[in-house]
Design a protein around this motif. Sequence first.
Motif, PDB file in Angstrom:
ATOM      1  N   THR A 149      40.091  31.470  35.344  1.00 27.45           N
ATOM      2  CA  THR A 149      39.427  32.047  34.172  1.00 27.45           C
ATOM      3  C   THR A 149      39.751  31.235  32.913  1.00 27.45           C
ATOM      4  O   THR A 149      38.877  31.007  32.067  1.00 27.45           O
ATOM      5  CB  THR A 149      39.848  33.523  33.985  1.00 27.45           C
ATOM      6  OG1 THR A 149      39.637  34.192  35.221  1.00 27.45           O
ATOM      7  CG2 THR A 149      39.035  34.206  32.918  1.00 27.45           C
ATOM      8  N   ASP A 179      39.162  39.756  33.857  1.00 27.21           N
ATOM      9  CA  ASP A 179      38.536  38.462  33.543  1.00 27.21           C
ATOM     10  C   ASP A 179      37.274  38.620  32.702  1.00 27.21           C
ATOM     11  O   ASP A 179      37.040  37.861  31.751  1.00 27.21           O
ATOM     12  CB  ASP A 179      38.169  37.719  34.840  1.00 27.21           C
ATOM     13  CG  ASP A 179      39.411  37.222  35.566  1.00 27.21           C
ATOM     14  OD1 ASP A 179      40.511  37.427  35.042  1.00 27.21           O
ATOM     15  OD2 ASP A 179      39.261  36.627  36.644  1.00 27.21           O
ATOM     16  N   GLU A 224      32.984  32.129  38.634  1.00 30.97           N
ATOM     17  CA  GLU A 224      34.365  32.174  39.149  1.00 30.97           C
ATOM     18  C   GLU A 224      34.404  33.113  40.344  1.00 30.97           C
ATOM     19  O   GLU A 224      34.276  34.325  40.192  1.00 30.97           O
ATOM     20  CB  GLU A 224      35.336  32.688  38.068  1.00 30.97           C
ATOM     21  CG  GLU A 224      36.741  32.825  38.641  1.00 30.97           C
ATOM     22  CD  GLU A 224      37.750  33.478  37.696  1.00 30.97           C
ATOM     23  OE1 GLU A 224      37.538  33.470  36.467  1.00 30.97           O
ATOM     24  OE2 GLU A 224      38.770  33.984  38.219  1.00 30.97           O
ATOM     25  N   LYS A 407      47.462  41.168  36.106  1.00 35.23           N
ATOM     26  CA  LYS A 407      46.902  40.861  34.785  1.00 35.23           C
ATOM     27  C   LYS A 407      46.472  42.154  34.123  1.00 35.23           C
ATOM     28  O   LYS A 407      45.990  43.071  34.776  1.00 35.23           O
ATOM     29  CB  LYS A 407      45.741  39.862  34.892  1.00 35.23           C
ATOM     30  CG  LYS A 407      44.750  40.156  35.985  1.00 35.23           C
ATOM     31  CD  LYS A 407      43.750  39.026  36.203  1.00 35.23           C
ATOM     32  CE  LYS A 407      42.860  39.325  37.395  1.00 35.23           C
ATOM     33  NZ  LYS A 407      41.820  38.342  37.647  1.00 35.23           N
TER      34      LYS A 407
HETATM   35 MG   LIG Z   1      40.304  34.885  36.990  1.00 43.17          MG
END
Ligand SMILES: [Mg+2]
Length: 498
Positions: A149, A179, A224, A407
């Motif tokens: 990312t 993301d 992605e 994340k």
């Molecule tokens: Mg990512």
Amino acid sequence: MASATSSADCLPFLRALSDESRWEIVRLLVATPDGLNLGDLAERLRLSLYNASRHVRVLHEAGIVSVEREGRFKRIGIAPAFRRRIRSQAGSDALDLGCCRFDFSTPAAGTASRTKKQLLQHATIPTLATMSSPARYIMIGGFLGAGKTTAVAAVARHLADAGKRVGLITNDQGRELVDTQMLRSRGFATEEIAGGCFCCKFNSLVDAASRLDLDAAPEVFIAEPVGSCTDLVATVTYPLRRIYGDRFSIAPLSVLVDPMRARRILGLEEGRNFSDKVLYIYRKQLEEADVILISKRDLLDEAGEAELREALEREFPKARVLAISARKGEGLEAWFEILESETQTLGAAMEVDYDTYAEGEALLGWLNATIEVKATDEFDSAPLLQALAREIHARLVAEGAEVAHLKMTLSPDQAFAGEVAVINLVRNDFAPEMGQELDEPVEGGQIILNLRAEGDPEGLEAIVREAIAAVSTADCQLSLDHLERFRPGRPVPTHRDA
Ligand SMILES: [Mg+2]
Ligand SMILES: Nc1nc2c(ncn2[C@@H]2O[C@H](COP(=O)(O)OP(=O)(O)OP(=O)(O)O)[C@@H](O)[C@H]2O)c(=O)[nH]1
């Protein structure tokens, strides 16, 4: 609405207005000369704060709305230059863009379809079906946490600075993606494909490109894929080429590796690793790469980088190996050159044992959650995210569940333009790192948490629940809003062109 002469100048306005919510925001602001703060605007239009701020950002970038700080809040109004294009006639407000006129007395119901239809009749926005020159399709893969990312954002920024229109596509097995949130917060038109990988949701990939095309007419799409996904050439780029060959020009496949993880997997360093079946996916990702990028090269010294580069070249001789640091902006030019000028060459697709692939994916636990944060006073978002990440990290280590990527984003309730704080953890023997910070304290907000680790999903849920309880206090309460956790199912690609 009546058409007049065409004008390229009005295209940015048309693109910004070709969305029902944005049309409604402008209508409301035209009728509210003193402007509104984001919370009021979102409430009046029944939008989430996140979506309201995302739309305001697009309108702001197009020069349609102005944003002025008023203490803790930001007041949003029609930008003075844009207001000059609006004339009141016979009690209704009409916007004259030169190429076409809009009547702001148009009722809300049905505005979306009418506006889009009218825009497409009167403006020259290309659609996927009518695009004359092929759009560039760039896919940036690599294992979970490799730096995809961050690299996508760097490529998108480079292309946007060169005047190219860019559309991004994110992908995940679950919903509520960090993301997507992160890339939108940087101002990029981003669509997400949730609930399965590109190869298994091939039609959704084309739909996402089509939605982006209508919204932002990208000349370049950057996609992605999910970090636990492989066989992308046979299941995504070859079918794209076969079915939509004249619409996309496909760049060589780039696959990123986290240097520390790669050194361990290639036997250059001792340390904890994933199980063999997970490593099967990792190696397959590299086997099909046209370009392998050693990401985060700022973490390596020269000797370490050279040793890793040699090992990758030896084991994956088909690929060119480059080293970059998207964070520091190092080594990117050579990669950009390949992405912009080269086309993926055709060859026999690699062989993949789908049983091993499926078993490898199923060893990874996947958890996505949203957490509401309410505080009695203002607080800094970074220490809160750090505390939560530390609590989760300590429990993952204690359980022996190797993290692939944890994340989290925190979006404040009163965020303007999708500002978010971001924290990441990519290995158990590393520390959680803030990737993006907010410049002001917040009173409350929403945390999106994405955790992928080699462990059972029930165990991950217990870890996350305990960590939330450990961080929550009477003054700053964290409550779990939504949680999904699972093991990815067997990959069943829509197409496979061997
Ligand atoms: Mg990512
Ligand atoms: N030191 C350093 N860290 C980086 C660099 N690029 C990315 N990172 C960090 O690596 C972590 C993972 O980055 P992401 O870009 O989210 O990785 P990803 O491959 O998209 O992760 P998934 O989507 O979960 O598979 C984050 O903490 C980033 O800040 C870099 O050039 N240098």
